[in-house]
Design a protein around this motif. Structure first.
Motif, short mmCIF file in Angstrom:
data_model
loop_
_atom_site.label_atom_id
_atom_site.label_comp_id
_atom_site.label_asym_id
_atom_site.label_seq_id
_atom_site.Cartn_x
_atom_site.Cartn_y
_atom_site.Cartn_z
N LEU A 1 0.82 -1.20 0.00
CA LEU A 1 0.00 0.00 0.00
C LEU A 1 0.86 1.26 0.00
O LEU A 1 0.53 2.26 -0.65
N TYR A 2 1.97 1.22 0.72
CA TYR A 2 2.90 2.34 0.72
C TYR A 2 3.47 2.56 -0.69
O TYR A 2 3.54 3.69 -1.17
N ARG A 3 3.89 1.47 -1.34
CA ARG A 3 4.45 1.59 -2.69
C ARG A 3 3.38 2.05 -3.67
O ARG A 3 3.66 2.80 -4.60
N LEU A 4 2.14 1.63 -3.46
CA LEU A 4 1.05 2.05 -4.34
C LEU A 4 0.79 3.55 -4.20
O LEU A 4 0.53 4.23 -5.18
N ALA A 5 0.89 4.06 -2.99
CA ALA A 5 0.64 5.48 -2.77
C ALA A 5 1.83 6.35 -3.17
O ALA A 5 1.66 7.46 -3.67
N ARG A 6 3.05 5.89 -2.94
CA ARG A 6 4.24 6.70 -3.13
C ARG A 6 5.08 6.30 -4.34
O ARG A 6 6.21 6.75 -4.46
N GLY A 7 4.54 5.42 -5.20
CA GLY A 7 5.32 4.96 -6.33
C GLY A 7 5.76 6.10 -7.23
O GLY A 7 5.01 7.03 -7.48
N VAL B 1 4.06 2.74 -13.74
CA VAL B 1 4.47 1.34 -13.88
C VAL B 1 4.76 0.73 -12.51
O VAL B 1 4.39 -0.42 -12.24
N ASP B 2 5.39 1.49 -11.64
CA ASP B 2 5.64 1.01 -10.28
C ASP B 2 4.34 0.79 -9.52
O ASP B 2 4.21 -0.15 -8.74
N ARG B 3 3.38 1.65 -9.77
CA ARG B 3 2.08 1.48 -9.11
C ARG B 3 1.35 0.26 -9.64
O ARG B 3 0.67 -0.43 -8.89
N LEU C 1 0.22 -2.89 -7.41
CA LEU C 1 -1.15 -3.38 -7.41
C LEU C 1 -1.19 -4.88 -7.67
O LEU C 1 -1.95 -5.61 -7.03
N ASP C 2 -0.35 -5.36 -8.59
CA ASP C 2 -0.29 -6.79 -8.87
C ASP C 2 0.24 -7.55 -7.66
O ASP C 2 -0.27 -8.62 -7.32
N THR C 3 1.24 -7.02 -7.00
CA THR C 3 1.78 -7.66 -5.81
C THR C 3 0.77 -7.64 -4.66
O THR C 3 0.69 -8.58 -3.88
N LEU C 4 -0.03 -6.59 -4.60
CA LEU C 4 -1.09 -6.50 -3.61
C LEU C 4 -2.12 -7.61 -3.82
O LEU C 4 -2.60 -8.22 -2.86
N VAL C 5 -2.44 -7.88 -5.08
CA VAL C 5 -3.38 -8.97 -5.38
C VAL C 5 -2.80 -10.31 -4.96
O VAL C 5 -3.49 -11.15 -4.37
N VAL C 6 -1.52 -10.53 -5.23
CA VAL C 6 -0.89 -11.80 -4.86
C VAL C 6 -0.87 -11.97 -3.34
O VAL C 6 -1.15 -13.06 -2.82
N ASN C 7 -0.58 -10.91 -2.62
CA ASN C 7 -0.57 -10.99 -1.16
C ASN C 7 -1.97 -11.21 -0.59
O ASN C 7 -2.15 -11.89 0.41
N PHE D 1 -4.74 -3.08 -17.21
CA PHE D 1 -4.11 -1.84 -16.76
C PHE D 1 -2.76 -1.62 -17.45
O PHE D 1 -2.44 -0.49 -17.85
N CYS D 2 -1.98 -2.68 -17.62
CA CYS D 2 -0.69 -2.54 -18.31
C CYS D 2 -0.89 -2.20 -19.78
O CYS D 2 -0.12 -1.42 -20.35
N LYS D 3 -1.92 -2.77 -20.40
CA LYS D 3 -2.21 -2.43 -21.80
C LYS D 3 -2.64 -0.97 -21.91
O LYS D 3 -2.27 -0.28 -22.87
N TYR D 4 -3.39 -0.50 -20.93
CA TYR D 4 -3.79 0.91 -20.92
C TYR D 4 -2.56 1.82 -20.76
O TYR D 4 -2.47 2.86 -21.42
#
Length: 89
Positions: free
Chosen positions: A21-27, A31-33, A37-43, A78-81
């Motif tokens: 969540l920190y990386r999602l907010a401060r990315g 691309v980092d976000r 988000l993908d890592t958040l889904v895996v977790n 999202f990556c295609k977008y």
């Protein structure tokens, strides 16, 4: 014994969720976000599987499988977008 291991693993996954969540907010970039988000889904899938092990029901594993499929599709869209600016060609 399994309950204690699930609680310890759940705590580790919750810490990983907070870091994501920190990386999602401060990315630094979009691309980092997307990666966060993908890592958040895996977790989140890992947390659902741990709940399934803890409670001993198979329903959580089916939910995790459905969540994985939806997470994969949303990540690809999202990556295609980000790459082309539109999702549907």
């Amino acid at each position: 014994m399994i309950a204690i291991a699930c609680l310890i693993a759940g705590g580790a996954v919750c810490v990983a969720l907070l870091l994501n969540l920190y990386r999602l907010a401060r990315g630094p970039g979009p691309v980092d976000r997307a990666l966060a988000l993908d890592t958040l889904v895996v977790n989140t899938i890992a947390l659902i599987v741990l709940l399934g092990i803890l409670y001993g029901t198979a329903m959580y594993f089916e939910v995790a499988l459905l969540f994985a499929m939806v997470g994969f599709v949303t990540t690809v869209a999202f990556c295609k977008y980000l790459l082309r600016g539109n999702v549907i060609e």
